[in-house]
Design an enzyme around this catalytic site. Sequence first.
Site, PDB file in Angstrom:
ATOM      1  N   SER A 125      67.807  56.571  24.715  1.00 38.47           N
ATOM      2  CA  SER A 125      67.227  56.823  26.035  1.00 38.47           C
ATOM      3  C   SER A 125      66.806  55.555  26.761  1.00 38.47           C
ATOM      4  CB  SER A 125      66.027  57.766  25.909  1.00 38.47           C
ATOM      5  OG  SER A 125      66.408  58.990  25.329  1.00 38.47           O
ATOM      6  N   HIS A 175      61.510  54.441  27.454  1.00 32.09           N
ATOM      7  CA  HIS A 175      62.079  54.894  28.724  1.00 32.09           C
ATOM      8  C   HIS A 175      61.693  53.951  29.869  1.00 32.09           C
ATOM      9  CE1 HIS A 175      62.975  59.405  27.784  1.00 32.09           C
ATOM     10  NE2 HIS A 175      63.347  58.598  26.809  1.00 32.09           N
TER      11      HIS A 175
END
Length: 203
Positions: A125, A175
Site C-alpha cells: 500500500s 500510506h
Amino acid sequence: MFSRTENFSQYIRLYPVVTFLLALNIFIAALVYLPVIGNQIYVGGMGINWLIAEGEWWRLVTPMFLHAGFSHLLFNMFSLFIFGPELEKIAGKARFLTIYLLAGVFGNIATYFLQPLDYMSVGASGAIFGIFGAFGALVYYTKRILPQLRQIILPIIVIGIVMTFLQPNINATAHITGLIVGFLIGLSYFHPKRIVSWKKRKN
C-alpha cells in the site's frame, strides 16, 4: 486515461515494469499458501519492528511484496493494474520503478521509527500510495492543462486518506509516507523544466 483496453500481450509489452510487479506479488502470494515454506516466507519477510531493531534490515523492503490475505492482495494489485500503466508511460520505466520502490521502502522505514517495537505490517500500500502521490505532483503542474486528471486523482487521494483512518488494521504511517514520498519525487520528475529537457533530448 485509466481505462485499460489493451489485451494481455499488449499490456505486457507496453507496461513491462507494472507487469513484472504484478507477477512478482501474485507469485509470492501463491508461495505463501504452500505448506511449511509459505509460513517461513511470510514470517521471514513481514515487517516486525523489534526484529528490524535486531538487525534484520531486509524487513524494510520485503513487506511490500507480502499481503495479509486475498482481499488485501486484490485491492493493491487492482490499483497497480489500473493506475500503474499511465504513470509508467508518463514517467518512464526507471522513474516509475524508483517511485514505487522508494515510496514502499520509506513507508516501511517510517513505520519502523514511528510505530512501537511490537508493530508488524505487510503490504504494497505504501508503494501504491506513492503512485497516487506522483500523480498528485503531476496534477500540481498540469492543473490548467489537464483538468480531467485533477478531477480523477484528487478524489481518489482524498478517499484513500479517509479510508486509511476509517478501516481497522491499516498501516496509516506507510500510506501517508508513501503518498508524500511519491509526491516529492513527482515534483522533481514532472517539473516543467525537466519535461522540456526530455522533449529536447528526444527531438
